[in-house]
Design a protein around this motif. Structure first.
Motif, PDB file in Angstrom:
ATOM      1  N   SER A 103      46.969  -4.379 -11.389  1.00  8.68           N
ATOM      2  CA  SER A 103      48.440  -4.655 -11.754  1.00  8.68           C
ATOM      3  C   SER A 103      49.039  -3.698 -12.934  1.00  8.68           C
ATOM      4  O   SER A 103      49.961  -3.039 -12.634  1.00  8.68           O
ATOM      5  N   HIS A 104      48.421  -4.119 -14.187  1.00  8.88           N
ATOM      6  CA  HIS A 104      48.822  -3.228 -15.332  1.00  8.88           C
ATOM      7  C   HIS A 104      47.775  -2.326 -15.774  1.00  8.88           C
ATOM      8  O   HIS A 104      46.689  -3.029 -15.986  1.00  8.88           O
ATOM      9  N   TYR A 105      47.717  -1.048 -15.919  1.00  9.91           N
ATOM     10  CA  TYR A 105      46.810  -0.351 -16.116  1.00  9.91           C
ATOM     11  C   TYR A 105      47.373   1.091 -16.575  1.00  9.91           C
ATOM     12  O   TYR A 105      48.422   1.450 -16.166  1.00  9.91           O
ATOM     13  N   HIS A 106      46.265   1.950 -16.995  1.00 10.16           N
ATOM     14  CA  HIS A 106      46.611   3.310 -17.140  1.00 10.16           C
ATOM     15  C   HIS A 106      45.497   3.944 -16.568  1.00 10.16           C
ATOM     16  O   HIS A 106      44.281   3.880 -16.861  1.00 10.16           O
ATOM     17  N   LEU A 107      45.941   4.604 -15.696  1.00 15.19           N
ATOM     18  CA  LEU A 107      45.054   5.434 -14.545  1.00 15.19           C
ATOM     19  C   LEU A 107      45.099   7.094 -15.254  1.00 15.19           C
ATOM     20  O   LEU A 107      46.104   7.701 -15.590  1.00 15.19           O
ATOM     21  N   ILE A 207      50.883   5.371 -15.874  1.00 15.61           N
ATOM     22  CA  ILE A 207      50.797   4.095 -16.606  1.00 15.61           C
ATOM     23  C   ILE A 207      51.648   3.167 -16.033  1.00 15.61           C
ATOM     24  O   ILE A 207      53.086   3.546 -15.580  1.00 15.61           O
ATOM     25  N   VAL A 208      51.060   2.126 -15.299  1.00 12.44           N
ATOM     26  CA  VAL A 208      51.908   1.048 -14.387  1.00 12.44           C
ATOM     27  C   VAL A 208      52.012  -0.188 -15.263  1.00 12.44           C
ATOM     28  O   VAL A 208      50.766  -0.912 -15.621  1.00 12.44           O
ATOM     29  N   HIS A 209      53.090  -0.950 -15.083  1.00 10.93           N
ATOM     30  CA  HIS A 209      53.269  -2.345 -15.725  1.00 10.93           C
ATOM     31  C   HIS A 209      53.844  -3.167 -14.859  1.00 10.93           C
ATOM     32  O   HIS A 209      54.937  -3.457 -14.665  1.00 10.93           O
ATOM     33  N   GLY A 210      52.969  -3.593 -13.653  1.00 16.28           N
ATOM     34  CA  GLY A 210      53.133  -4.372 -12.630  1.00 16.28           C
ATOM     35  C   GLY A 210      54.485  -3.875 -11.842  1.00 16.28           C
ATOM     36  O   GLY A 210      54.504  -2.707 -11.335  1.00 16.28           O
ATOM     37  N   ASP A 211      55.496  -4.871 -11.908  1.00 10.97           N
ATOM     38  CA  ASP A 211      56.693  -4.428 -11.072  1.00 10.97           C
ATOM     39  C   ASP A 211      57.651  -3.828 -12.137  1.00 10.97           C
ATOM     40  O   ASP A 211      58.920  -3.963 -11.542  1.00 10.97           O
ATOM     41  N   SER A 212      57.210  -3.605 -13.151  1.00 10.51           N
ATOM     42  CA  SER A 212      58.306  -3.290 -14.268  1.00 10.51           C
ATOM     43  C   SER A 212      58.285  -1.694 -14.385  1.00 10.51           C
ATOM     44  O   SER A 212      58.965  -1.238 -13.598  1.00 10.51           O
ATOM     45  N   LEU A 213      57.966  -1.233 -15.498  1.00  8.10           N
ATOM     46  CA  LEU A 213      57.669   0.155 -15.828  1.00  8.10           C
ATOM     47  C   LEU A 213      56.649   1.005 -15.117  1.00  8.10           C
ATOM     48  O   LEU A 213      55.651   0.678 -15.382  1.00  8.10           O
ATOM     49  N   VAL A 214      56.975   2.159 -14.599  1.00  5.84           N
ATOM     50  CA  VAL A 214      55.856   3.359 -14.170  1.00  5.84           C
ATOM     51  C   VAL A 214      56.151   4.412 -14.829  1.00  5.84           C
ATOM     52  O   VAL A 214      57.066   5.044 -14.840  1.00  5.84           O
ATOM     53  N   THR A 227      61.387   2.199 -12.473  1.00  4.59           N
ATOM     54  CA  THR A 227      61.115   0.882 -12.666  1.00  4.59           C
ATOM     55  C   THR A 227      61.363   0.076 -11.218  1.00  4.59           C
ATOM     56  O   THR A 227      61.787   0.744 -10.217  1.00  4.59           O
ATOM     57  N   HIS A 228      60.779  -1.194 -11.446  1.00  4.91           N
ATOM     58  CA  HIS A 228      60.938  -1.994 -10.173  1.00  4.91           C
ATOM     59  C   HIS A 228      60.462  -1.545  -9.083  1.00  4.91           C
ATOM     60  O   HIS A 228      61.220  -1.473  -7.880  1.00  4.91           O
ATOM     61  N   PRO A 229      59.360  -1.116  -8.742  1.00  5.78           N
ATOM     62  CA  PRO A 229      58.752  -0.917  -7.441  1.00  5.78           C
ATOM     63  C   PRO A 229      58.821  -2.064  -6.410  1.00  5.78           C
ATOM     64  O   PRO A 229      58.480  -3.032  -6.933  1.00  5.78           O
ATOM     65  N   GLN A 230      59.142  -1.844  -5.392  1.00  6.30           N
ATOM     66  CA  GLN A 230      59.372  -3.030  -4.294  1.00  6.30           C
ATOM     67  C   GLN A 230      59.289  -2.428  -2.817  1.00  6.30           C
ATOM     68  O   GLN A 230      59.355  -1.332  -2.634  1.00  6.30           O
ATOM     69  N   ILE A 231      58.846  -3.731  -1.856  1.00  8.03           N
ATOM     70  CA  ILE A 231      58.974  -3.032  -0.545  1.00  8.03           C
ATOM     71  C   ILE A 231      60.232  -2.823  -0.057  1.00  8.03           C
ATOM     72  O   ILE A 231      61.175  -3.341  -0.495  1.00  8.03           O
ATOM     73  N   GLY A 232      60.347  -1.766   0.763  1.00  9.39           N
ATOM     74  CA  GLY A 232      61.755  -1.303   1.336  1.00  9.39           C
ATOM     75  C   GLY A 232      61.739   0.248   1.835  1.00  9.39           C
ATOM     76  O   GLY A 232      60.708   0.568   1.933  1.00  9.39           O
ATOM     77  N   ASP A 246      61.058  -6.541   2.977  1.00 11.33           N
ATOM     78  CA  ASP A 246      61.938  -5.740   2.091  1.00 11.33           C
ATOM     79  C   ASP A 246      62.450  -6.351   0.920  1.00 11.33           C
ATOM     80  O   ASP A 246      62.796  -7.682   1.122  1.00 11.33           O
ATOM     81  N   GLY A 247      62.616  -5.726  -0.224  1.00  9.87           N
ATOM     82  CA  GLY A 247      62.910  -6.334  -1.494  1.00  9.87           C
ATOM     83  C   GLY A 247      61.728  -7.286  -2.459  1.00  9.87           C
ATOM     84  O   GLY A 247      61.845  -7.280  -3.387  1.00  9.87           O
ATOM     85  N   LYS A 248      60.494  -7.456  -1.794  1.00 12.99           N
ATOM     86  CA  LYS A 248      59.657  -7.902  -2.470  1.00 12.99           C
ATOM     87  C   LYS A 248      58.858  -7.147  -3.514  1.00 12.99           C
ATOM     88  O   LYS A 248      58.591  -6.118  -3.245  1.00 12.99           O
ATOM     89  N   PRO A 249      59.019  -7.496  -4.615  1.00  9.53           N
ATOM     90  CA  PRO A 249      58.400  -6.661  -5.927  1.00  9.53           C
ATOM     91  C   PRO A 249      57.213  -6.548  -5.757  1.00  9.53           C
ATOM     92  O   PRO A 249      56.137  -7.233  -5.280  1.00  9.53           O
ATOM     93  N   LEU A 250      56.652  -5.213  -6.033  1.00  8.34           N
ATOM     94  CA  LEU A 250      55.195  -4.766  -5.876  1.00  8.34           C
ATOM     95  C   LEU A 250      54.608  -4.927  -7.576  1.00  8.34           C
ATOM     96  O   LEU A 250      54.971  -4.124  -8.185  1.00  8.34           O
ATOM     97  N   LYS A 251      53.986  -6.157  -7.540  1.00  3.78           N
ATOM     98  CA  LYS A 251      53.216  -6.480  -8.786  1.00  3.78           C
ATOM     99  C   LYS A 251      51.848  -6.006  -8.922  1.00  3.78           C
ATOM    100  O   LYS A 251      51.668  -5.751 -10.166  1.00  3.78           O
TER     101      LYS A 251
END
Length: 276
Positions: A103-107, A207-214, A227-232, A246-251
């Motif tokens: 979910s939250h990581y640095h790759l 660098i991924v912060h859940g469904d917030s900042l990428v 920001t805000h990756p989501q299905i759609g 569609d619209g579901k946040p990708l956490k």
């Protein structure tokens, strides 16, 4: 009143005071200890020997079928190859998934392109590959689903000398992201990276912060942020309708290396879990 503590020897008095402190410690601290990883704690996703911790899903094949030995380990590298393919490429897009979702990581990883391109693959796949993240579980993909519902960090290299072709871009099969304050309708958003030669090793970080900042980083430079990756969106086809909400946040989701007709090599694939 007699002060009983004065009647006790000093060692006994110290022992009683220590006992009182121990008994007053919150029980939750004993039952649920908090384990914090060190700042420099990296998880090696690829051991340099095999892909036993990874799962293959190739379009037209069942999950786990590594058709044509597409993904293989040689010389300490994960290599994508097509020398055992015959006939038309036939849309055999593939992905190699690490078996643990994050979910939250640095790759961090490195890649470089190789030869020869499978020339019956679509033209856009020339010197084109990528890394999927926040992906659906490959075990939820029907045999005929072409692309996983995911977000892609796209890798490109120079095709024509002198022509700009940035890498570390964002593509969105079955997903949407918010870019510059609004949901962006484009399937791919270009980064600001330099253009690199095909045989050059390039360091890509995500660098991924859940469904917030990428954040996308290429060779140490930030090249894209959204920001805000989501299905759609579109592009992914023949998926299970129950998955595409569609619209579901990708956490969170799975990380996958891509094969789409262009040989490529990957090394030093590691990940650091971030606090949230």
């Amino acid at each position: 009143m007699i002060n009983r503590f004065k009647l006790l020897p000093i060692p006994a008095l110290v022992w009683i005071i220590c006992l009182l402190f121990v008994n007053c410690k919150p029980k939750t601290q004993d039952q649920n200890p908090i384990q914090v990883q060190p700042e420099d704690s990296w998880i090696q996703l690829f051991n340099g020997k095999d892909i036993d911790d990874w799962t293959v899903k190739i379009h037209h094949y069942e999950v786990g079928d590594n058709f044509g030995d597409t993904f293989r380990v040689e010389d300490g590298l994960i290599k994508v190859r097509y020398d055992k393919y015959e006939g038309d490429f036939n849309g055999r897009y593939g992905h190699l998934y690490y078996n643990t979702p994050y979910s939250h990581y640095h790759l961090s990883m490195e890649y470089r392109f190789s030869d020869p391109w499978y020339d019956s693959a679509p033209g856009y796949t020339l010197l084109n590959s990528g890394l999927m993240f926040h992906s659906q579980d490959p075990r939820t993909m029907p045999k005929e689903q072409d692309w996983p519902i995911s977000v892609e960090m796209q890798f490109l290299a120079e095709v024509n000398e002198g022509e700009e072709r940035p890498t570390g871009n964002m593509c969105s099969p079955g997903t949407d992201v918010v870019f510059e304050g609004k949901v962006d309708p484009r399937h791919c958003i270009s980064s600001t990276s330099k253009t690199y030669k095909p045989d050059e090793w390039v360091k890509a970080e995500l660098i991924v912060h859940g469904d917030s900042l990428v954040t996308h980083i290429i060779n140490g430079e930030k090249v894209l942020e959204y920001t805000h990756p989501q299905i759609g969106g579109g592009v992914a086809n023949r998926y299970d309708e129950r998955i595409k909400i569609d619209g579901k946040p990708l956490k969170e989701g799975f990380i996958a290396l891509q094969s789409e007709g262009q040989p490529i090599e990957f090394r030093d694939i590691k990940l650091k879990v971030l606090e949230h």
